[in-house]
Design a protein around this motif. Structure first.
Motif, short mmCIF file in Angstrom:
data_model
loop_
_atom_site.label_atom_id
_atom_site.label_comp_id
_atom_site.label_asym_id
_atom_site.label_seq_id
_atom_site.Cartn_x
_atom_site.Cartn_y
_atom_site.Cartn_z
N LYS A 62 0.83 -1.20 0.00
CA LYS A 62 0.00 0.00 0.00
C LYS A 62 0.86 1.25 0.00
CE LYS A 62 -4.08 -1.98 2.25
NZ LYS A 62 -5.00 -1.90 3.43
N GLU A 63 2.00 1.20 0.69
CA GLU A 63 2.96 2.31 0.70
C GLU A 63 4.31 1.78 0.26
OE1 GLU A 63 1.35 1.62 3.80
OE2 GLU A 63 -0.35 2.93 3.32
N ILE A 64 5.14 2.63 -0.31
CA ILE A 64 6.43 2.19 -0.85
C ILE A 64 7.30 1.58 0.23
CG2 ILE A 64 7.48 4.46 -0.57
CD1 ILE A 64 8.22 1.84 -3.32
N GLU A 65 7.23 2.09 1.46
CA GLU A 65 8.03 1.54 2.55
C GLU A 65 7.17 0.73 3.51
OE1 GLU A 65 11.31 3.97 4.16
OE2 GLU A 65 10.46 5.62 2.98
N GLY A 66 5.98 0.35 3.06
CA GLY A 66 5.08 -0.43 3.90
C GLY A 66 5.40 -1.91 3.85
N SER A 67 4.55 -2.70 4.48
CA SER A 67 4.72 -4.14 4.53
C SER A 67 4.22 -4.78 3.24
CB SER A 67 3.98 -4.73 5.73
OG SER A 67 4.45 -4.17 6.94
N ASP A 68 4.86 -5.87 2.85
CA ASP A 68 4.42 -6.61 1.67
C ASP A 68 3.10 -7.32 1.96
OD1 ASP A 68 6.65 -5.94 0.20
OD2 ASP A 68 7.77 -7.72 0.80
N MET A 69 2.26 -7.41 0.94
CA MET A 69 1.14 -8.32 0.94
C MET A 69 1.09 -8.97 -0.44
SD MET A 69 -2.14 -5.74 0.96
CE MET A 69 -2.49 -4.61 -0.38
N ILE A 70 0.14 -9.84 -0.64
CA ILE A 70 0.13 -10.64 -1.86
C ILE A 70 -1.14 -10.39 -2.65
CG2 ILE A 70 0.09 -13.00 -2.77
CD1 ILE A 70 1.67 -13.78 -0.21
N CYS A 71 -0.98 -10.23 -3.95
CA CYS A 71 -2.11 -10.14 -4.88
C CYS A 71 -2.14 -11.43 -5.70
CB CYS A 71 -1.97 -8.93 -5.79
SG CYS A 71 -3.25 -8.83 -7.06
N GLY A 72 -3.27 -12.09 -5.69
CA GLY A 72 -3.44 -13.30 -6.49
C GLY A 72 -4.43 -13.03 -7.63
N VAL A 73 -4.09 -13.45 -8.83
CA VAL A 73 -4.97 -13.29 -9.99
C VAL A 73 -5.44 -14.67 -10.42
CG1 VAL A 73 -5.16 -12.44 -12.35
CG2 VAL A 73 -3.72 -11.22 -10.72
N SER A 74 -6.76 -14.82 -10.57
CA SER A 74 -7.33 -16.11 -10.98
C SER A 74 -8.55 -15.87 -11.86
CB SER A 74 -7.72 -16.94 -9.76
OG SER A 74 -8.94 -16.45 -9.20
N HIS A 75 -9.20 -16.94 -12.27
CA HIS A 75 -10.39 -16.80 -13.10
C HIS A 75 -11.55 -16.17 -12.31
CE1 HIS A 75 -12.75 -20.12 -11.28
NE2 HIS A 75 -11.58 -20.64 -11.06
N GLY A 96 -11.09 -13.50 -10.22
CA GLY A 96 -10.85 -12.08 -10.08
C GLY A 96 -9.50 -11.78 -9.45
N ILE A 97 -9.44 -10.68 -8.70
CA ILE A 97 -8.22 -10.25 -8.03
C ILE A 97 -8.40 -10.45 -6.53
CG2 ILE A 97 -6.60 -8.34 -7.68
CD1 ILE A 97 -7.71 -7.01 -10.15
N HIS A 98 -7.46 -11.14 -5.92
CA HIS A 98 -7.52 -11.46 -4.50
C HIS A 98 -6.34 -10.78 -3.79
CE1 HIS A 98 -9.96 -15.10 -5.75
NE2 HIS A 98 -9.24 -14.86 -6.84
N PHE A 99 -6.58 -10.30 -2.59
CA PHE A 99 -5.50 -9.72 -1.79
C PHE A 99 -5.38 -10.51 -0.49
CE2 PHE A 99 -6.89 -6.22 -4.49
CZ PHE A 99 -5.67 -5.84 -5.05
N TYR A 100 -4.12 -10.86 -0.15
CA TYR A 100 -3.84 -11.69 1.01
C TYR A 100 -2.73 -11.08 1.86
CZ TYR A 100 -6.05 -15.27 -1.96
OH TYR A 100 -6.90 -15.97 -2.78
#
Length: 343
Positions: free
Chosen positions: A261-274, A276-280
């Motif tokens: 969300k921010e350049i120096e923020g924590s990583d999260m994961i975006c998953g793309v599938s049939h 839609g778009i998932h955020f984890y």
């Protein structure tokens, strides 16, 4: 000007599918995929769902769990005589400047040219590997195949997803059974003693998130307890059973990217599938999902991905912007799936 290149393309386990394959300047990825399926004698109709991924070799060592192919990394460790299984250092370790999220293996478009990729990677002084694996997963597309080549490829990919932690196995009993199946499928003979099982690189079959929960000896003892369930089964049955189990997990078939969300923020994961778009979260807890019917537009730059969605909960259009080094890869894959949903 795009040059001709000699390209080595691997399967997810590190096996060379092609080695120094001459690729002329006018041969795009679609044509290269045709060559790959011909070399493999891949006949299943789902061969059209395969793609070529670019994996940054540096990422295997330096940039996070998602970046590596588990089977490929396991083979590299065995060849190098390196049995250490500690986690890699965090992204940007030792560098005070803000670092972008790590890169994961990224799918090429059919109209891309591998010569362009080689030139780009050479200019950036990045070492990469081309990997042939399934790219598109649609609803109901995991039915049993009569093509043994396809079945083998899907087993390798399923095992890679589990070992790397992309597909999360929550229950220990399920993990032990899957591990026993994989060892039986990959071995001429399933070791009957704990020490022999450890010498056969048992711990490399255990996802990193699980490894610290037992000593190596206790893992060997636990997996040995599953031996009787698998030793008399043919390899084809084992591989099909493995894929059948893994394909029922909700994370199966997604292509993952690191975002922030921010350049120096924590990583999260975006998953793309049939779907839609998932955020984890990094522990794969689902934070948000947008199906394709909710997506208005999307795009990005070299450092940021954005998507305009019809947010049902807020009853308005919302622009979601995230920092990533793979906006182009995400946008192209979303477009591939969006086209399929309109058919």
């Amino acid at each position: 000007e795009r040059p001709p290149v000699l390209s080595t393309i691997e399967l997810v386990d590190g096996t060379h599918l092609t080695e120094d394959l001459p690729i002329p300047p006018d041969l795009n990825v679609t044509r290269v995929l045709e060559i790959c399926t011909h070399f493999l004698n891949l006949e299943d109709d789902r061969k059209e769902s395969f793609g070529i991924f670019v994996q940054d070799d540096e990422d295997d060592e330096d940039e996070g769990e998602l970046a590596a192919s588990a089977y490929s990394a396991m083979r590299q460790q065995q060849e190098a005589g390196n049995d250490e299984d500690g986690p890699p250092p965090p992204p940007g370790a030792g560098n005070d400047a803000p670092q972008p999220p790590p890169r994961t293996p990224r799918p090429l478009r059919g109209k891309d040219y591998m010569g362009d990729v080689v030139v780009q990677m050479t200019r950036q002084r990045r070492r990469t590997t081309f990997v042939f694996k399934r790219k598109i997963f649609t609803a109901g597309s995991d039915y049993k195949s009569k093509d043994p080549v396809y079945s083998r490829l899907m087993y390798l990919q399923a095992a890679d997803e589990v070992i790397s932690g992309n597909v999360v196995v929550d229950k220990e009993a399920d993990l032990l059974f899957l591990t026993a199946i994989a060892i039986a499928a990959d071995s001429e003979e399933f070791p009957s003693k704990e020490e022999d099982l450890l010498e056969a690189s048992l711990t490399e079959y255990i996802p990193l998130a699980w490894r610290s929960k037992k000593t190596d000896a206790n893992w060997a003892r636990a997996v040995i307890s599953q031996r009787g369930k698998v030793i008399r089964k043919p390899a084809e049955y084992l591989e099909t059973t493995y894929v059948d189990i893994v394909s029922k997990y909700p994370l199966w078939g997604q292509c993952f990217f690191y975002v922030r969300k921010e350049i120096e923020g924590s990583d999260m994961i975006c998953g793309v599938s049939h779907k839609g778009i998932h955020f984890y979260s990094l522990k794969r807890k689902q934070l948000q999902v947008y199906n394709f019917a909710e997506l208005e537009r999307w795009g990005g730059s070299s450092t940021q991905f954005w998507v305009l969605v019809n947010d049902k909960t807020k009853k308005k259009k919302v622009r979601v912007a995230l920092y990533t080094s793979q906006a182009r890869d995400m946008s192209n894959l979303i477009l591939d799936y969006a086209k399929l949903t309109k058919k």
